[in-house]
Structures are given as structure tokens and as C-alpha cells.
Design a protein around this motif. Structure first.
Motif, short mmCIF file in Angstrom:
data_model
loop_
_atom_site.label_atom_id
_atom_site.label_comp_id
_atom_site.label_asym_id
_atom_site.label_seq_id
_atom_site.Cartn_x
_atom_site.Cartn_y
_atom_site.Cartn_z
N VAL A 41 0.88 -1.17 0.00
CA VAL A 41 0.00 0.00 0.00
C VAL A 41 0.91 1.22 0.00
CG1 VAL A 41 -1.91 1.16 1.15
CG2 VAL A 41 -1.66 -1.32 1.39
N ARG A 42 0.82 2.02 -1.05
CA ARG A 42 1.70 3.18 -1.20
C ARG A 42 1.04 4.46 -0.69
NH1 ARG A 42 5.75 1.02 -3.65
NH2 ARG A 42 5.51 -0.65 -5.15
N ALA A 43 1.84 5.50 -0.51
CA ALA A 43 1.35 6.79 -0.02
C ALA A 43 0.15 7.24 -0.85
CB ALA A 43 2.46 7.84 -0.09
N GLY A 44 -0.89 7.66 -0.17
CA GLY A 44 -2.12 8.11 -0.82
C GLY A 44 -3.15 7.03 -1.01
N ALA A 45 -2.76 5.77 -0.77
CA ALA A 45 -3.68 4.64 -0.93
C ALA A 45 -4.10 4.13 0.44
CB ALA A 45 -3.02 3.53 -1.73
N ALA A 46 -5.12 3.28 0.43
CA ALA A 46 -5.66 2.73 1.67
C ALA A 46 -6.01 1.26 1.47
CB ALA A 46 -6.91 3.52 2.10
N ALA A 47 -6.19 0.55 2.56
CA ALA A 47 -6.54 -0.87 2.53
C ALA A 47 -7.38 -1.21 3.75
CB ALA A 47 -5.28 -1.73 2.51
N SER A 48 -8.15 -2.28 3.65
CA SER A 48 -8.87 -2.81 4.81
C SER A 48 -8.74 -4.32 4.78
CB SER A 48 -10.34 -2.37 4.81
OG SER A 48 -11.04 -2.99 3.76
N PHE A 49 -8.80 -4.94 5.95
CA PHE A 49 -8.70 -6.40 6.01
C PHE A 49 -9.24 -6.91 7.33
CE2 PHE A 49 -4.77 -4.76 7.74
CZ PHE A 49 -4.45 -5.59 8.80
N GLU A 50 -9.54 -8.20 7.35
CA GLU A 50 -9.96 -8.87 8.57
C GLU A 50 -8.71 -9.12 9.41
OE1 GLU A 50 -12.27 -12.31 7.57
OE2 GLU A 50 -13.73 -11.10 6.46
N ALA A 51 -8.69 -8.56 10.61
CA ALA A 51 -7.49 -8.61 11.45
C ALA A 51 -7.62 -9.62 12.58
CB ALA A 51 -7.21 -7.22 12.00
N ASP A 52 -8.54 -10.59 12.40
CA ASP A 52 -8.71 -11.61 13.43
C ASP A 52 -7.84 -12.83 13.16
OD1 ASP A 52 -10.12 -12.55 11.24
OD2 ASP A 52 -12.04 -12.68 12.28
N ARG A 53 -6.80 -12.65 12.39
CA ARG A 53 -5.81 -13.69 12.07
C ARG A 53 -4.43 -13.04 12.14
NH1 ARG A 53 -8.93 -14.49 6.86
NH2 ARG A 53 -10.43 -13.96 8.44
N PRO A 54 -3.38 -13.82 12.23
CA PRO A 54 -2.04 -13.22 12.30
C PRO A 54 -1.80 -12.31 11.09
CG PRO A 54 -1.94 -15.54 12.86
CD PRO A 54 -3.34 -15.28 12.36
N HIS A 55 -1.17 -11.17 11.35
CA HIS A 55 -0.84 -10.23 10.29
C HIS A 55 0.38 -9.42 10.71
CE1 HIS A 55 -3.79 -8.27 12.95
NE2 HIS A 55 -3.15 -7.15 12.70
N ALA A 56 0.98 -8.74 9.73
CA ALA A 56 2.18 -7.96 10.00
C ALA A 56 2.17 -6.70 9.15
CB ALA A 56 3.43 -8.79 9.70
N TYR A 57 2.88 -5.68 9.65
CA TYR A 57 3.11 -4.44 8.91
C TYR A 57 4.61 -4.31 8.73
CZ TYR A 57 -1.17 -3.78 11.60
OH TYR A 57 -2.38 -3.98 12.22
N ILE A 58 5.06 -4.00 7.50
CA ILE A 58 6.48 -3.84 7.22
C ILE A 58 6.67 -2.53 6.46
CG2 ILE A 58 8.54 -4.84 6.17
CD1 ILE A 58 5.65 -7.11 6.47
N GLY A 59 7.57 -1.67 6.97
CA GLY A 59 7.87 -0.42 6.29
C GLY A 59 8.60 -0.69 4.99
N ARG A 60 8.11 -0.11 3.90
CA ARG A 60 8.73 -0.29 2.59
C ARG A 60 9.00 1.05 1.92
NH1 ARG A 60 10.63 -4.79 3.62
NH2 ARG A 60 9.43 -6.65 3.28
#
Length: 134
Positions: free
Chosen positions: A95-114
Motif C-alpha cells: 500500500v503506497r502513499a495516498g492509498a488505503a486498505a482494509s482487512f480482517e485482522a482476526d488472524r495473524p498479520h504484519a506491517y512492514i515499512g517499505r
């Protein structure tokens, strides 16, 4: 959410009004990353049906792993600067600057700076009372 309490319930003093205002210097830092990343809770609701607004900062390559939240939890992310990789179910989504996302977060997930140096994003978390969804 534990015992029907939100993060806001756990870290804030009780308020006697239906309006809560958080002043600019007051956001609460709840995570510090090894590369200078951070997660600040800007504001959240009280009680069993939790809604929170977060501000995140991640260095390039810095990672935050979540084991997942209660069933029915959703997250909405808006990237303000840089790029963010969101890993859910073993798949990475950029997801790049200016964009957005949504997801079901009731499962393992991660955020990584790119981003080339830093990734800044805001996140809304909706965690309904146990059993109120699905």
C-alpha cells in the motif's frame, strides 16, 4: 480486547461526558520499534465494542507482527508517506502513499515499512464485542 475492555479503558481516566477530546501532545505511545518505529493511540472508544484510531511510523524494513485480534476485528489503513507491506495469510500486499486498505485482522498479520526512509500511516481498528459478529 480483554474482559470486555478496550485499550482506551485500560489507559485512560474515566470521563464524565459523551465527548472526549485528546490534545495534540497527548497521544499515547504503546509500541516502540527497534529502528525507531512507533505506534500511538490517538483516540479510542470505551466499552466492549472497540473503535480506535492509531498513528504508526515504521523505518524501511521495520516490522510489527500481530497474532490477530478477536473474531470479527477489522482494520483500515491509510498510508500517508512511504509504502507499507501488509502480510495477511502468508500474502503480502503493498500500500503506497495516498492509498488505503482494509482487512480482517482476526488472524495473524504484519506491517512492514517499505518506504525509502520512513512509512507513516493511520489505522482504524474495529473490534466488536465477542460474539457480535460471525
Amino acid at each position: 480486547m480483554a474482559l470486555g475492555l478496550s485499550v482506551e479503558d485500560l489507559i485512560s481516566e474515566p470521563v464524565g461526558t459523551s465527548v472526549q477530546v485528546i490534545l495534540a501532545p497527548e497521544p499515547r505511545m504503546l509500541w516502540n520499534g527497534p529502528e525507531g518505529g512507533s505506534a500511538h493511540l490517538l483516540i479510542g472508544t470505551r466499552g466492549a465494542n472497540m473503535l480506535e484510531l492509531w498513528q504508526w511510523r515504521l523505518a524501511d524494513g521495520e516490522r510489527f507482527d500481530s497474532p490477530g485480534h478477536t473474531i470479527g476485528t477489522r482494520e483500515i489503513i491509510a498510508v500517508e508517506e512511504g509504502a507499507l507491506a501488509i502480510e495477511v495469510g502468508g500474502t503480502s500486499h503493498i500500500v503506497r502513499a495516498g492509498a488505503a486498505a482494509s482487512f480482517e485482522a482476526d488472524r495473524p498479520h504484519a506491517y512492514i515499512g517499505r518506504g525509502s526512509s520512513v512509512t507513516l500511516f493511520k489505522m482504524v481498528v474495529e473490534e466488536p464485542e465477542r460474539g457480535s459478529r460471525r
